[in-house]
Motif scaffolding. Structure first.
Motif, PDB file in Angstrom:
ATOM      1  N   ALA A   1       0.845  -1.196   0.000  1.00 43.09           N
ATOM      2  CA  ALA A   1       0.000   0.000   0.000  1.00 43.09           C
ATOM      3  C   ALA A   1       0.878   1.242   0.000  1.00 43.09           C
ATOM      4  O   ALA A   1       2.079   1.178   0.294  1.00 43.09           O
ATOM      5  CB  ALA A   1      -0.934   0.005   1.211  1.00 43.09           C
ATOM      6  N   LEU A   2       0.274   2.365  -0.351  1.00 40.21           N
ATOM      7  CA  LEU A   2       0.907   3.669  -0.241  1.00 40.21           C
ATOM      8  C   LEU A   2      -0.083   4.638   0.380  1.00 40.21           C
ATOM      9  O   LEU A   2      -1.295   4.471   0.243  1.00 40.21           O
ATOM     10  CB  LEU A   2       1.352   4.187  -1.611  1.00 40.21           C
ATOM     11  CG  LEU A   2       2.653   3.605  -2.159  1.00 40.21           C
ATOM     12  CD1 LEU A   2       2.893   4.090  -3.582  1.00 40.21           C
ATOM     13  CD2 LEU A   2       3.832   3.987  -1.272  1.00 40.21           C
TER      14      LEU A   2
ATOM     15  N   PRO B   1      -4.488   4.649   3.545  1.00 37.59           N
ATOM     16  CA  PRO B   1      -3.674   3.850   2.626  1.00 37.59           C
ATOM     17  C   PRO B   1      -4.512   3.242   1.506  1.00 37.59           C
ATOM     18  O   PRO B   1      -5.672   2.884   1.701  1.00 37.59           O
ATOM     19  CB  PRO B   1      -3.062   2.772   3.526  1.00 37.59           C
ATOM     20  CG  PRO B   1      -4.008   2.674   4.668  1.00 37.59           C
ATOM     21  CD  PRO B   1      -4.551   4.045   4.892  1.00 37.59           C
ATOM     22  N   ARG B   2      -3.888   3.116   0.336  1.00 32.27           N
ATOM     23  CA  ARG B   2      -4.519   2.493  -0.820  1.00 32.27           C
ATOM     24  C   ARG B   2      -3.670   1.320  -1.278  1.00 32.27           C
ATOM     25  O   ARG B   2      -2.449   1.399  -1.328  1.00 32.27           O
ATOM     26  CB  ARG B   2      -4.677   3.497  -1.965  1.00 32.27           C
ATOM     27  CG  ARG B   2      -5.843   4.448  -1.815  1.00 32.27           C
ATOM     28  CD  ARG B   2      -5.942   5.347  -3.033  1.00 32.27           C
ATOM     29  NE  ARG B   2      -5.928   4.580  -4.271  1.00 32.27           N
ATOM     30  CZ  ARG B   2      -5.578   5.077  -5.454  1.00 32.27           C
ATOM     31  NH1 ARG B   2      -5.172   6.314  -5.547  1.00 32.27           N
ATOM     32  NH2 ARG B   2      -5.599   4.318  -6.535  1.00 32.27           N
ATOM     33  N   TYR B   3      -4.350   0.261  -1.642  1.00 36.39           N
ATOM     34  CA  TYR B   3      -3.697  -0.946  -2.126  1.00 36.39           C
ATOM     35  C   TYR B   3      -3.046  -0.688  -3.481  1.00 36.39           C
ATOM     36  O   TYR B   3      -3.652  -0.103  -4.378  1.00 36.39           O
ATOM     37  CB  TYR B   3      -4.752  -2.045  -2.247  1.00 36.39           C
ATOM     38  CG  TYR B   3      -4.269  -3.354  -2.832  1.00 36.39           C
ATOM     39  CD1 TYR B   3      -3.475  -4.228  -2.090  1.00 36.39           C
ATOM     40  CD2 TYR B   3      -4.626  -3.727  -4.129  1.00 36.39           C
ATOM     41  CE1 TYR B   3      -3.054  -5.433  -2.625  1.00 36.39           C
ATOM     42  CE2 TYR B   3      -4.212  -4.928  -4.667  1.00 36.39           C
ATOM     43  CZ  TYR B   3      -3.415  -5.777  -3.917  1.00 36.39           C
ATOM     44  OH  TYR B   3      -3.000  -6.969  -4.449  1.00 36.39           O
TER      45      TYR B   3
ATOM     46  N   ALA C   1      -7.844  -2.455   6.825  1.00 37.10           N
ATOM     47  CA  ALA C   1      -7.282  -2.810   5.533  1.00 37.10           C
ATOM     48  C   ALA C   1      -7.203  -1.567   4.659  1.00 37.10           C
ATOM     49  O   ALA C   1      -7.997  -0.642   4.814  1.00 37.10           O
ATOM     50  CB  ALA C   1      -8.136  -3.871   4.854  1.00 37.10           C
ATOM     51  N   PRO C   2      -6.253  -1.521   3.726  1.00 32.77           N
ATOM     52  CA  PRO C   2      -6.206  -0.378   2.799  1.00 32.77           C
ATOM     53  C   PRO C   2      -7.388  -0.402   1.841  1.00 32.77           C
ATOM     54  O   PRO C   2      -8.066  -1.425   1.685  1.00 32.77           O
ATOM     55  CB  PRO C   2      -4.875  -0.589   2.064  1.00 32.77           C
ATOM     56  CG  PRO C   2      -4.596  -2.044   2.171  1.00 32.77           C
ATOM     57  CD  PRO C   2      -5.170  -2.484   3.481  1.00 32.77           C
TER      58      PRO C   2
ATOM     59  N   GLY D   1      -3.663   1.658 -11.291  1.00 32.71           N
ATOM     60  CA  GLY D   1      -2.953   2.197 -10.143  1.00 32.71           C
ATOM     61  C   GLY D   1      -2.194   1.160  -9.343  1.00 32.71           C
ATOM     62  O   GLY D   1      -1.943   1.342  -8.150  1.00 32.71           O
ATOM     63  N   ARG D   2      -1.804   0.057  -9.973  1.00 32.47           N
ATOM     64  CA  ARG D   2      -1.026  -0.990  -9.313  1.00 32.47           C
ATOM     65  C   ARG D   2       0.419  -0.931  -9.802  1.00 32.47           C
ATOM     66  O   ARG D   2       0.704  -0.513 -10.925  1.00 32.47           O
ATOM     67  CB  ARG D   2      -1.601  -2.386  -9.624  1.00 32.47           C
ATOM     68  CG  ARG D   2      -3.095  -2.537  -9.353  1.00 32.47           C
ATOM     69  CD  ARG D   2      -3.384  -2.649  -7.878  1.00 32.47           C
ATOM     70  NE  ARG D   2      -4.749  -3.080  -7.652  1.00 32.47           N
ATOM     71  CZ  ARG D   2      -5.756  -2.291  -7.318  1.00 32.47           C
ATOM     72  NH1 ARG D   2      -5.535  -0.994  -7.172  1.00 32.47           N
ATOM     73  NH2 ARG D   2      -6.968  -2.762  -7.125  1.00 32.47           N
ATOM     74  N   LEU D   3       1.344  -1.376  -8.942  1.00 36.80           N
ATOM     75  CA  LEU D   3       2.736  -1.494  -9.352  1.00 36.80           C
ATOM     76  C   LEU D   3       2.865  -2.566 -10.432  1.00 36.80           C
ATOM     77  O   LEU D   3       2.305  -3.660 -10.301  1.00 36.80           O
ATOM     78  CB  LEU D   3       3.606  -1.865  -8.149  1.00 36.80           C
ATOM     79  CG  LEU D   3       3.738  -0.809  -7.057  1.00 36.80           C
ATOM     80  CD1 LEU D   3       4.380  -1.410  -5.816  1.00 36.80           C
ATOM     81  CD2 LEU D   3       4.554   0.379  -7.539  1.00 36.80           C
TER      82      LEU D   3
END
Length: 567
Positions: free
Chosen positions: A229-230, A236-238, A265-266, A297-299
């Protein structure tokens, strides 16, 4: 002119694969739609890498017809579209490729450009059998360029590290290594052209983990993947998950940090993952390498690189002084690209309405849009009109004056002009080209702050100076600039400002007011105290006899700063 030239294809490699500087060039890799352009004076035909016609999807690339030689040309390149941060992205581009005849509104909202990377045929002669060194020289001699056409710079292998750092800051996902001494090889995948993926390293919050095994099995709580998360504005967002070896030394630490029933949880965790997840108490930070961000928006393709000791953790990932203790004391800073929202850096202000501005304005709460024919509200000599914070701060709802369609147009325009300027200097003035490339990287880093709640004034000014340095190189004597020292006006250089607010205002001043004027003009950034608060004015003086310069500079934007003046 040939009817079809199958494009040459790169193999995957690494920078270390190129060892002889005299035989290799290094260039930026562009995410987009690979196309070969068949250009005649009266028409342009675009074929994809699978020989499918995409001419109708990109009508603005018909501008190539007016730039080619009388006998026509065949170009290899990539169609690109930029996101709100000015970086090449497949998300906006998919909207254009989904239609064979885009309407004017879509073309304005998602402009595209053509990045020309090779020349295959020119003015009645085949050049694809020539070595790349000579094809590249012939391409540069054509002088292609403009709002939607870019011939990006090509660097020597000794500049590879600098080009890689710039590509990482700018958000590109790779570099290209090209052999200078080989011919174009149509339709072949060859190691004479290498695509080098770039991996970025960053710190992330460890939000939880997923046990190994399948439902119903005895999992014994082994970790299959770590959930990342960030910080975001609302918690926080996953941002994805990453695998780790069962014997990894960090596994015990992560599993031992498992939180209780109230551990939060995020946001944005997919249901199928959340149902199996084990959440941990805040405090663990891990380092990961990745290849950019997905549209969701994911790595992209993250790789786990270990836990980060508390003393080495990024400040943005640690709870602030006012954070609550316990399971829900996550930091609420920023740091995640959000493709679905616009930056708060432009919300809540209003835009000065001037006849020569292409963008419309709007209002924040408590204010009306300023008109260019309105008298000065300041009563100061030499100011014809004012606009409150086109990219500044306000209260309530406002307009997005920088991000969105306007930002894409201006950003694409700036990116193309910057890289064309750098390309022209690579051979004639390499030190200057390197200096501008570093400045371009600094500006790209500034875009990473777009979603942050605030930035420092001195950081904003560093980005403004880097931008003006690039534009002065391009404009030459047509552009004068002056940036005041805020400390001289009694303003703390560390004062918080909305990210990109000042930079956005200066860029609009140059690109919308100075650039259209044949004789150019001047832009000044001034600081002062207004209504007991520090603020900044972006002033424009256009060369010539335009009415707004008869008595002095036109105050195009006012950007209020966030912090009040201490009493």
């Amino acid at each position: 002119m040939p009817d079809l030239v199958p494009p040459m294809l790169p193999a995957t490699g690494e920078l270390a694969d190129a060892t002889d500087a005299s035989r290799w060039a290094v260039e930026f890799g562009w995410e987009g739609h690979r196309c070969v352009a068949y250009v005649r004076p009266d028409r342009v035909r675009l074929l994809s890498s699978t020989a499918r016609s995409v001419t109708g999807s990109f009508p603005e690339l018909g501008a190539l017809a007016a730039q080619g030689p009388p006998g026509g040309m065949v170009l290899d390149g990539t169609v690109v579209a930029l996101d709100e941060a000015g970086r090449p992205s497949r998300g906006p581009l998919l909207r254009r490729t989904a239609t064979v005849a885009p309407e004017a509104a879509l073309r304005a909202e998602v402009p595209v450009g053509y990045v020309v990377t090779d020349l295959l045929w020119a003015d009645g002669r085949r050049v694809l059998e020539l070595p790349y060194r000579r094809r590249r020289a012939a391409l540069e001699e054509l002088g292609l360029g403009g709002p939607s056409i870019l011939v990006p710079p090509s660097f020597g292998l000794d500049e590879a590290d600098l080009v890689a750092r710039t590509a990482e800051h700018y958000g590109l996902d790779g570099l290209h290594l090209k052999r200078l001494d080989v011919a174009y090889q149509p339709g072949r995948r060859t190691r004479n052209w290498l695509r080098v993926p770039l991996r970025r390293r960053r710190q992330v919050l460890v939000a939880g983990w997923v046990p190994a095994g399948r439902a119903g099995w005895d999992r014994r709580e082994r970790i299959a993947a770590v959930l990342l998360a960030l910080p975001g504005p609302d918690g926080p967002r996953y941002v994805g998950r990453v695998g780790m070896g069962a014997a990894d030394a960090d596994a015990g630490t992560i599993a031992g940090a498992r939180g209780g029933a109230g551990t939060r949880a995020p946001a944005d965790v997919p249901a199928e993952i959340a149902g199996e997840a084990r959440w941990v108490v805040p405090g663990l930070v891990a380092a990961v390498e990745h290849r950019g961000w997905t549209a969701a928006g994911r790595l992209a393709l993250p790789a786990y690189r270990g836990l980060v000791p508390p003393e080495d953790q990024d400040p943005e990932l640690t709870p602030g002084p006012g954070a609550r203790s316990g399971a829900d004391s996550w930091s609420t800073g920023s740091g995640i690209p959000d493709q679905s929202s616009v930056s708060r850096a432009t919300a809540g202000g209003s835009v000065a309405r001037d006849p020569r501005l292409g963008a419309g304005g709007g209002t924040g709460a408590g204010g009306d849009s300023a008109r260019s024919d309105a008298p000065s509200s300041e009563g100061a000599a030499g100011q014809g009109a004012t606009g409150d914070g086109a990219a500044g701060v306000g209260s309530g709802d406002g307009v997005a004056a920088w991000h969105g369609p306007l930002s894409r147009r201006l950003e694409q325009h700036f990116v193309y002009n910057t890289l064309n300027t750098i390309a022209s200097l690579v051979r004639t003035d390499p030190p200057r080209a390197r200096e501008l490339l570093l400045g371009f990287a600094d500006l790209s880093r500034a875009a990473d702050r777009a979603d942050a709640p605030e930035s420092r004034l001195d950081e904003e000014l560093a980005a403004v100076r880097a931008y003006l340095q690039i534009e002065r190189t391009r404009f030459g004597a047509r552009l004068d600039t002056e940036v005041d020292d805020p400390a001289a006006a009694g303003i703390d250089p560390a004062a918080p400002v909305l990210p990109l607010s000042l930079l956005a205002a200066v860029r609009r001043a140059v690109q919308e007011r100075i650039e259209p004027e044949p004789r150019g003009g001047a832009v000044a950034v001034r600081f002062g105290i207004e209504d007991g608060r520090p603020s900044c004015r972006v002033e424009v003086r256009v060369a010539g006899d335009s009415p707004d310069t008869a008595d002095g500079p036109f105050v195009l934007f006012r950007v209020p700063l966030v912090a009040p003046v201490p009493e």
